[in-house]
Write an enzyme that holds these catalytic residues in place. Structure first.
Site, PDB file in Angstrom:
ATOM      1  N   GLU B 166       0.805  -1.226   0.000  1.00  0.00           N
ATOM      2  CA  GLU B 166       0.000   0.000   0.000  1.00  0.00           C
ATOM      3  C   GLU B 166       0.836   1.274   0.000  1.00  0.00           C
ATOM      4  O   GLU B 166       0.562   2.218  -0.735  1.00  0.00           O
ATOM      5  CB  GLU B 166      -0.875   0.011   1.253  1.00  0.00           C
ATOM      6  CG  GLU B 166      -2.274  -0.498   1.026  1.00  0.00           C
ATOM      7  CD  GLU B 166      -3.071  -0.463   2.321  1.00  0.00           C
ATOM      8  OE1 GLU B 166      -2.825  -1.329   3.177  1.00  0.00           O
ATOM      9  OE2 GLU B 166      -3.930   0.417   2.459  1.00  0.00           O
ATOM     10  N   SER B 220     -11.332   5.159   4.715  1.00  0.00           N
ATOM     11  CA  SER B 220     -12.233   4.802   5.816  1.00  0.00           C
ATOM     12  C   SER B 220     -11.551   5.142   7.129  1.00  0.00           C
ATOM     13  O   SER B 220     -12.147   5.708   8.036  1.00  0.00           O
ATOM     14  CB  SER B 220     -12.527   3.309   5.796  1.00  0.00           C
ATOM     15  OG  SER B 220     -12.778   2.873   4.503  1.00  0.00           O
ATOM     16  N   SER B 223      -4.156   6.862   7.325  1.00  0.00           N
ATOM     17  CA  SER B 223      -2.754   6.475   7.458  1.00  0.00           C
ATOM     18  C   SER B 223      -1.894   7.704   7.272  1.00  0.00           C
ATOM     19  O   SER B 223      -2.174   8.523   6.400  1.00  0.00           O
ATOM     20  CB  SER B 223      -2.360   5.460   6.378  1.00  0.00           C
ATOM     21  OG  SER B 223      -2.778   4.189   6.739  1.00  0.00           O
ATOM     22  N   ARG B 235       5.506   4.499   7.586  1.00  0.00           N
ATOM     23  CA  ARG B 235       4.208   4.812   8.156  1.00  0.00           C
ATOM     24  C   ARG B 235       4.454   5.354   9.553  1.00  0.00           C
ATOM     25  O   ARG B 235       5.123   4.725  10.366  1.00  0.00           O
ATOM     26  CB  ARG B 235       3.354   3.553   8.229  1.00  0.00           C
ATOM     27  CG  ARG B 235       1.933   3.808   8.696  1.00  0.00           C
ATOM     28  CD  ARG B 235       1.124   2.518   8.653  1.00  0.00           C
ATOM     29  NE  ARG B 235      -0.283   2.759   8.904  1.00  0.00           N
ATOM     30  CZ  ARG B 235      -0.814   2.855  10.118  1.00  0.00           C
ATOM     31  NH1 ARG B 235      -0.063   2.744  11.180  1.00  0.00           N
ATOM     32  NH2 ARG B 235      -2.116   3.064  10.261  1.00  0.00           N
TER      33      ARG B 235
END
Lengths: 728, 398
Positions: B166, B220, B223, B235
């Site tokens: 991702e 939703s 991040s 991240r």
């Protein structure tokens, strides 16, 4: 002084409490037959001490509360009352009218932080970590000598994050609008449940996974291979994105609780990281005594900080604002210049989280709850000889942790209670209401013990010390300042008569034999302890039981003693004495005399106030004076200030080396003390058994309790003799 | 249903291997599936709520190629490019289409399509029925759904997904789209004078030297990534309070059923009836802490009172939900930027689609609370960067 917040009003006021204290006064013995006279005079006097009271009650009782304040404001110069919190605006007119005082509104946060500093500094075991899934939900923390800097996260209707750097320096470093008001307001909309407590109840029954979109909902079963935890919430309320499904109130409330707690925890961690802090204190109505929120916040902090930051809570969190407002109003007689002690008798203690006692908790904390702090006459400080004050824990056994020990000791104190009440009544034969007060004492202490059976964490870590101290506080509460005063007087008199013969027999011994006899004498003297049931039974039944009998009771005779009295003499020895009578006079004094003869100076520390038959500072003055009259060594030592009598600052049968009289600490430093002797079960076993000092130390006691003896692997009347040399 | 329509228009004959089309094949370094870059070129990002699909439509097909193009491939191309909606839930964002792009030596247009994740099974079913697997191209996918639906693709559609990371896809997609620009315009923009509603305006931003950069992806959930160079990014954190929370709470509070409806309501509401502001508590600014009176002290704080609960409208509630979620994302992003010592924050993700309220609020909040130190940046292709990254993954490896 006054902090109306939410639906509860918290009130802080300062009062002077009149209570009875026992005093001893030396007779003028010149020309009298001293053999048939008591050693000294005991009198009970009225003393006035300062006490801080904090009361919490529902706003509906505001008028009653104001009447109460009015009654307690008689004869004061007070013209202004300090108020803070939302209600300070709401009730301003009512307060001014009722009391005829001007209401001074104080800044909420300033008050909160002032209050927080005060409790962190003055209340042992104020701080705890919450661990739902361990045996002990509340893990109390040792008070660190330096409380700054810290992060305070106050979760009221919104969230304030404040960094506190010193007494007067603090900074609002951030906040969030998602707080208690969001849980309450949004929760009320979603569930049609109006009350905050009911929402929490709903939340504790719900399943958030029905409402939240979890990582495993997004990733399917594959999250494990990615090292993700499938139960993490990917999107709060992510499953409620549909109009045609019903969700249960419980599930929504739970989801909301997680959402808000996680969010606050995350922000708090981000701030802690930015400011390099690892402790966060949480407060505000969202937290206040609610295990559900303490649990979710703790979880969140652990998660987001990966365990590097600790979420901490305060026992008296609900009072911080009131305490702070009070302190603001009392600045001319700044309470921060004194030391304070929590009065266990007058304080309600932390409420339980167990569902069984939940209703009781609600009624008690919801309507009336209080905290009392006694102002101590002199400031308390650390013993300068403690190796590491920040990790020093006085108590040997944590009874909140050790269920078996807890059960034993609670039962032990229960069984001894009738006897203590009886002795209390008997100590005041001339008082008409002594019986009645003794019964009230018995009832109060019994209730405290029952509370502690249910909620061992109510007053911080439960220990033998806290049980003993609570008993002393309860006795004082009902005006039994010193139930053993007459016993002590008599025993001191008897022991003094034997002093010279004991000294003579010691002096007749060879050096080595004498050292052994001295230590044995110290230990034998320590048998005379009215605090131990096994001993008080003997003493009650065998009035003739004496020093020689005690020596013969000692177990483990003939053990070699490591104390290096053979080496160069110590510079100065600090001795914490235990009991009156034979213990101090025939046990401790010959030992003191030997040290003095070797050129070692001696600081003899006795309790400031009475506890059981422990010798008090004022008694020690009289006893020493009488011994000096008989013994030239003691006499010249007193005159040359080689023997110094000091008070400990304590009225406990145990000893907290982190809260000692400042005068003692100063003297210890001045005289370069290099030996500390701690005597007695309370001081050397229940407390300080594991205390590490920077100098040589000797901890000695006689085990006068068979359960404890069993636990330590010995017999009753076994001897503890622990000589420690600090590692270089 | 999007797939119902697609099924009608698809007709997939068996693949003709005599085709002269050149293609390459290699092992995917990530999941070691075989990657082949036959047309059609797709990139798929399967999120928790939405599936984002980018499709490259070659415009330089020679007559010879046209001749040889298998029938089902042609029909896919025609179907996707001649419609703007697929079934009741699939939508092509025509306004985002990138024209005359050169990709791997081919010229063409890039199309951006989205449909709800819950229609994913139908999508796979369709692929299976029409022998999509016979086209012998690889389907590169990212997002959690790439894992969740991997097995379904295999068993129902005989398709092996190439699962791509991702973060890699997101960063790659952002950098790529920004570099090619938006049909001659800037992909990246910001709001000038965000604190002044009168003078606030959207202006292009040159993201030529993008590093270091904080990338906040609001789907939703949220991040947050910190990118220090093309290959160095991580991240930082994330929050579960994201687009799904806004939409989910709106559904519960107002009974709405689409994101668009929720945003429409929010645009007509007044959140100050729902929220407790600093001035509601202190009568004005809270000077001790430097808090302005207009700041929200407690989101939904007024809803603690029964009377106020009864006096607010659904629109007010939708607005308050939007403001709450947006402010919270802004404040977490700001703290991350401070901790990472980064002053440019790029907000992406489909939460921002047609959501000017949130974008302006983010711009405002970052500027105000950082005293002008932080800049909020936005990208025109909001939620499609993961899918673009997946498409690039397909082409890079071949």
């Amino acid at each position: 002084m006054y902090w109306p917040g939410g639906s509860l009003t918290k009130l802080a006021y300062y009062s002077t409490v009149q209570h009875k204290v026992a005093r001893v006064r030396s007779f003028d013995h010149s020309g009298k037959d001293i053999d048939n006279e008591p050693l000294y005079e005991i009198s009970v006097q009225e003393e006035i001490t300062a006490r801080l009271h904090f009361i919490k009650f529902e706003n509906t009782y505001i008028e009653t509360c104001l009447d109460f304040i009015k009654d307690h404001l008689v004869n004061t110069e007070t013209k202004v009352i300090k108020a803070t919190g939302g209600g300070a605006y709401k009730f301003k007119d009512l307060i001014e009218k009722k009391l005829g005082l001007k209401v001074d509104k104080e800044d909420v946060m300033t008050c909160l932080i002032k209050g927080c500093n005060f409790v962190l500094r003055n209340i042992p075991h104020e701080v705890f970590a919450y661990q739902k899934d361990s045996d002990t939900e509340f893990r109390f923390q040792t008070n660190h000598p330096n409380i700054f800097p810290y992060l305070l996260v106050n979760i009221g209707s919104g969230v304030s994050i404040v960094k506190v750097e010193s007494e007067d320096k603090f900074e609002w470093i951030g906040g969030s609008s998602i707080g208690g008001g969001t849980f309450w307001g949004l929760g009320a909309l979603l569930t049609k449940t109006k009350k905050f407590d009911e929402l929490l109840q709903l939340a504790s029954k719900g399943q958030h996974t029905n409402v939240d979109m979890l990582v495993k909902d997004v990733y399917g079963g594959a999250y494990q291979t990615l090292g993700l935890s499938g139960n993490l919430i990917a999107s709060s309320f992510g499953k409620s994105t549909t109009a045609d499904k019903e969700f249960s109130k419980e599930d929504m409330a739970k989801s909301l609780l997680h959402m808000i707690s996680n969010d606050i925890g995350q922000l708090a961690c981000l701030h802690a990281k930015l400011h390099n802090l690892d402790k966060i204190y949480f407060g505000g109505f969202f937290i206040r005594g609610h295990p559900v929120t303490m649990r979710t916040i703790t979880y969140s902090i652990n998660f987001f900080s990966k365990g590097e930051v600790q979420a901490l809570f305060l026992r008296h969190e609900g009072y911080l604002g009131a305490i702070g407002a009070f302190l603001k109003g009392a600045e001319q007689d700044n309470p921060n210049q004194y030391s304070w002690g929590e009065n266990y008798a007058g304080s309600s203690g932390l409420m339980s989280t167990s569902p069984d006692v939940y209703p009781m908790q609600r009624t008690r904390s919801g309507t009336f709850d209080m905290l009392e702090m006694d102002r101590l006459e002199r400031p308390l400080v650390n013993l300068p000889l403690l190796k590491d004050p920040s990790t020093y824990i006085p108590d040997t056994v944590d009874l909140t942790d050790d269920a078996m020990a807890r059960k034993y000791w609670l039962t032990c104190f229960e069984e001894a209670l009738d006897g203590v009440a009886k002795r209390a009544a008997a100590s005041q034969p001339d008082s008409v209401d002594a019986q009645e007060r003794a019964e009230k004492f018995r009832q109060k202490y019994w209730n405290k013990l029952q509370t502690l059976r249910q909620q061992p964490f109510a007053y911080g870590t439960l220990t033998v010390r806290s049980l003993l101290d609570t008993r002393e506080h309860c006795l004082n509460e009902f005006n039994f300042p010193d139930p053993y005063s007459k016993v002590k007087q008599k025993e001191n008199g008897i022991a003094l008569k034997c002093f010279q013969s004991v000294i003579e027999s010691l002096d007749s011994l060879g050096w080595e034999e004498r050292q052994f006899a001295l230590v044995k004498g110290l230990l034998a003297g320590n048998v005379f302890d009215w605090g131990a049931k096994a001993v008080s039974d003997v003493l009650e039944s065998e009035p003739q039981f004496g020093f020689e009998e005690a020596k013969s009771k000692l177990q483990g005779k003939g053990r070699s003693l490591d104390l290096d009295l053979d080496g160069p003499p110590h510079k100065c020895a600090l001795i914490f004495a235990d009991n009156s009578g034979i213990d101090i006079i025939l046990g401790v004094f010959p030992f003191v005399r030997e040290l003095l003869s070797r050129g070692t100076e001696v600081i003899l520390a006795c309790n400031s106030g009475p506890a059981l038959n422990d010798v008090t500072y004022s008694e020690s003055l009289i006893v020493t004076e009488r011994i000096a009259a008989m013994d030239p060594v003691i006499h010249s030592a007193l005159r040359d200030e080689k023997l110094l009598l000091v008070q400990t600052g304590s009225s406990s049968p145990c000893l907290d080396l982190s809260r000692l009289d400042q005068g003692l600490a100063v003297l210890v430093r001045e005289r370069q003390t290099d030996l500390v002797v701690i005597e007695g079960m309370g001081r050397a076993i229940h407390t300080n058994y594991y205390a590490v000092l920077r100098c040589e130390s000797l901890k000695l006691a006689v085990i006068k309790n068979s359960w404890l003896a069993d636990r330590l692997g010995g017999k009753i009347f076994s001897v503890i003799f622990k000589y420690e040399v600090p590692c270089k | 249903m999007v797939m119902a329509l697609i099924q009608e228009s698809f007709f997939l004959p068996p693949l003709d291997f005599s085709s002269s089309q050149t293609w390459k094949s290699c092992r995917c370094p990530a999941c070691s599936c075989w990657i082949t870059s036959f047309f059609p070129w797709f990139g798929l990002d399967i999120g928790g709520t939405l599936v984002k699909l980018v499709y490259f439509e070659p415009k330089d097909i020679t007559a010879e190629e046209e001749e040889e193009e298998v029938e089902n491939l042609k029909s896919i191309r025609k179907y996707l490019t001649s419609n703007v909606a697929y079934g009741s839930t699939g939508i092509r964002d025509v306004h985002l289409e990138l024209k005359d792009l050169t990709l791997c030596g081919r010229k063409g247009n890039l199309h951006f399509i989205r449909f709800p994740t819950h229609d994913m099974p139908a999508f796979i079913q369709m692929g299976s029925e029409k022998h999509f697997s016979s086209l012998h191209t690889t389907l590169c996918a990212t997002g959690g759904g790439a894992y969740k639906f991997e097995q379904d693709f295999l068993t129902m559609g005989d398709l092996e997904l190439c699962k791509l990371d991702e973060l890699d896809c997101l960063v790659k997609g952002v950098l790529y789209i920004d570099s090619v620009g938006f049909n001659g315009h800037s992909e990246c923009y910001y709001f000038e004078n965000p604190t002044d509603p009168e003078r606030c305006q959207k202006l292009p931003f040159n993201l030529e030297n993008p590093y270091p950069l904080l990338l906040v992806n609001i789907g939703s959930g949220v991040s947050i990534l910190a990118a220090y160079s093309k290959d160095n990014y991580k991240r930082v954190t994330g929050t579960s309070l994201g687009g799904g929370t806004f939409f989910g709470l709106c559904c519960l509070l107002t009974g709405c059923s689409t994101f668009e409806e929720a945003l429409e309501m929010a645009s007509h509401g007044d959140s100050t009836k729902v929220d407790k502001l600093v001035r509601d508590i202190y009568g004005g600014d809270y000077e001790r802490f430097g808090l302005p009176g207009w700041a929200v002290a407690s989101s939904f704080g007024n809803m603690m009172s029964k009377e106020k609960r009864e006096s607010v409208s659904k629109e007010d509630l939708a607005r308050a939900t939007l403001i709450t979620i947006t402010n919270n994302i802004g404040s977490i992003a700001r703290m991350c930027a401070l901790n990472e010592n980064i002053n440019r924050v790029v907000f992406v993700g489909n939460f921002l689609r047609i959501n000017t309220i949130s974008m302006r609020l983010l711009a405002y909040a970052l500027d105000y609370w950082s005293k002008g130190q932080l800049k909020a940046l936005f990208l025109e292709h909001e939620g499609y960067f993961g899918a673009v990254g997946a498409l690039l993954g397909l082409l890079d490896s071949a």
